[in-house]
Design a protein around this motif. Structure first.
Motif, short mmCIF file in Angstrom:
data_model
loop_
_atom_site.label_atom_id
_atom_site.label_comp_id
_atom_site.label_asym_id
_atom_site.label_seq_id
_atom_site.Cartn_x
_atom_site.Cartn_y
_atom_site.Cartn_z
N ASP A 76 0.83 -1.21 0.00
CA ASP A 76 0.00 0.00 0.00
C ASP A 76 0.87 1.26 0.00
N ASP A 77 2.13 1.12 -0.39
CA ASP A 77 3.07 2.23 -0.44
C ASP A 77 3.81 2.18 -1.77
N LEU A 78 3.97 3.33 -2.40
CA LEU A 78 4.60 3.39 -3.72
C LEU A 78 6.07 2.98 -3.72
N VAL A 79 6.69 2.92 -2.56
CA VAL A 79 8.11 2.57 -2.51
C VAL A 79 8.36 1.18 -3.10
N VAL A 80 7.34 0.33 -3.13
CA VAL A 80 7.49 -1.02 -3.68
C VAL A 80 7.77 -0.98 -5.18
N LEU A 81 7.56 0.17 -5.82
CA LEU A 81 7.78 0.31 -7.26
C LEU A 81 9.22 0.71 -7.60
N ALA A 82 10.12 0.63 -6.65
CA ALA A 82 11.48 1.14 -6.84
C ALA A 82 12.15 0.60 -8.09
N VAL A 136 5.32 1.50 -15.21
CA VAL A 136 4.36 1.91 -14.18
C VAL A 136 3.05 2.25 -14.87
N ILE A 137 1.98 1.56 -14.45
CA ILE A 137 0.65 1.77 -15.02
C ILE A 137 -0.22 2.44 -13.97
N LEU A 138 -0.67 3.64 -14.26
CA LEU A 138 -1.57 4.37 -13.36
C LEU A 138 -3.00 4.00 -13.73
N ALA A 139 -3.63 3.18 -12.89
CA ALA A 139 -4.97 2.67 -13.19
C ALA A 139 -5.98 3.08 -12.13
N ALA A 140 -5.74 4.21 -11.49
CA ALA A 140 -6.66 4.79 -10.52
C ALA A 140 -7.58 5.77 -11.26
N PRO A 141 -8.55 6.39 -10.57
CA PRO A 141 -9.34 7.45 -11.21
C PRO A 141 -8.45 8.57 -11.75
N LEU A 170 -0.62 11.19 -8.58
CA LEU A 170 0.41 10.16 -8.40
C LEU A 170 1.68 10.47 -9.19
N LEU A 171 1.56 11.18 -10.31
CA LEU A 171 2.73 11.50 -11.12
C LEU A 171 3.81 12.20 -10.28
N ALA A 172 3.37 13.07 -9.38
CA ALA A 172 4.32 13.84 -8.58
C ALA A 172 5.07 12.97 -7.57
N GLU A 173 4.57 11.77 -7.30
CA GLU A 173 5.19 10.90 -6.31
C GLU A 173 6.15 9.87 -6.92
N LEU A 174 6.19 9.80 -8.23
CA LEU A 174 7.01 8.77 -8.86
C LEU A 174 8.50 9.02 -8.67
N ASP A 175 8.93 10.27 -8.72
CA ASP A 175 10.36 10.57 -8.66
C ASP A 175 11.00 10.05 -7.37
N SER A 176 10.28 10.15 -6.27
CA SER A 176 10.85 9.75 -4.98
C SER A 176 10.66 8.27 -4.68
N ASN A 177 9.99 7.54 -5.55
CA ASN A 177 9.71 6.13 -5.28
C ASN A 177 10.26 5.17 -6.34
#
Length: 322
Positions: free
Chosen positions: A73-79, A84-89, A96-103
């Motif tokens: 349940d945390d984006l860090v697992v995508l390291a 990366v497929i964004l399949a949320a609303p 979520l785009l803004a959180e990819l750089d740090s994860n």
């Protein structure tokens, strides 16, 4: 079932599959679309890892279904994800785009599955250079969303629209070869996204879909009529009829009403985002429908306009069914 996340699916025997296109497939959002991608990806690429990020209860269900390999349940697992497929609303995907750089630590192709494209394409322009964003929209679905309705064959034979940066328009004869070269409308290169478009084309084709490249603006204009207008119309129609005749009246309805309003079961949270990010295109589509309904209302005593509309509608319906 109590689970401490992240969780790695215990090894289970799987048939040999195709060579991986992406080694580590990260999916954020395991609804109907994200869940169906996960199910199919695990079938055909057993050497790839399918990594999912969602709420704990959804992930627990996905693990029981053997739809994914890694759950968190945390984006860090995508390291280590290379896709990366964004399949949320839609709006959540944009955030979520803004959180990819740090994860996500390595270069990756990023795509989405949303029904509008201009807003997320504009937001994706701010991604670091190690990410290549290619907008995506599988034209496949069901009347009801959620992981419980996901299935691995959902995309078979269905179009999957790709909107790389630089693509413009939607050439009628646009084929998969052009898509693989990363070309947009008019055959011009889609900036630096050509290799990513080629890999995504292979990816969605392996899922059973038919890739097409289209510009983001053309996508939103077309989908306002093909998808967004039918959804709003079906939901509005169902409310009007239900309010007028009630439960007892609906018990007398035939197949016509049920078939016409099938989309009225769709979840509103997804559609609020779609409406907000495509209001300027959905508005004129609604206006066109309202104007035609007003024509029919004025014409009720005579039926001349009704006859024209029914004839044109039957002709277009015959084209739609081919």
């Amino acid at each position: 079932m109590s689970t401490q996340l992240p969780v790695i699916q215990p090894g289970s025997p799987r048939q040999p599959g195709q060579p991986p296109i992406f080694q580590n497939i990260g999916i954020i959002g395991l609804g109907l679309i994200g869940g169906s991608i996960a199910l199919r990806a695990r079938e055909i690429w057993p050497a790839s890892l399918v990594i999912a990020v969602d709420e704990k209860d959804v992930l627990e269900t996905a693990m029981r279904l053997h739809a994914i390999d890694v759950a968190a349940d945390d984006l860090v697992v995508l390291a280590e994800a290379d896709l990366v497929i964004l399949a949320a609303p839609v709006k959540q995907n944009i955030e979520l785009l803004a959180e990819l750089d740090s994860n996500v630590r390595q270069p990756a192709v990023v795509t989405d599955t949303g029904s509008t494209k201009r807003a997320i394409m504009a937001a994706a322009a701010a991604l670091p250079a190690r990410f290549t964003f290619v907008g995506g929209h599988p034209l496949a679905g069901a009347a009801r969303g959620g992981l419980e309705h996901a299935r691995p064959d959902l995309f078979v034979g269905r179009p999957w629209l790709l909107t790389p940066s630089g693509a413009r328009g939607f050439p009628p004869a646009h084929d998969a070869v052009t898509a693989r070269r990363g070309l947009g409308g008019g055959g011009e290169p889609s900036d630096a996204s050509g290799p990513a478009v080629a890999k995504l084309t292979d990816f969605v084709r392996a899922l059973g879909a038919e890739p097409r490249v289209i510009g983001a603006s053309a996508h939103d204009r077309m989908l306002a009529f093909l998808s967004h207008l039918p959804q709003l119309t079906a939901s509005a129609l169902m409310q009007v009829v239900g309010d007028a005749v009630g439960q007892e009246g609906l018990a007398l309805a035939g197949r016509g009403l049920a078939d016409t309003t099938r989309l009225a079961s769709s979840p509103p949270d997804i559609w609020k985002d779609i409406a907000a990010t495509n209001a300027d295109e959905i508005g004129p589509a609604l206006d066109a429908l309202v104007a035609l309904l007003q024509d029919l209302r004025r014409d009720l005593p005579d039926g001349d306009r009704l006859e024209e509309v029914f004839a044109d509608a039957a002709r277009w319906r015959a084209t739609l069914k081919k």
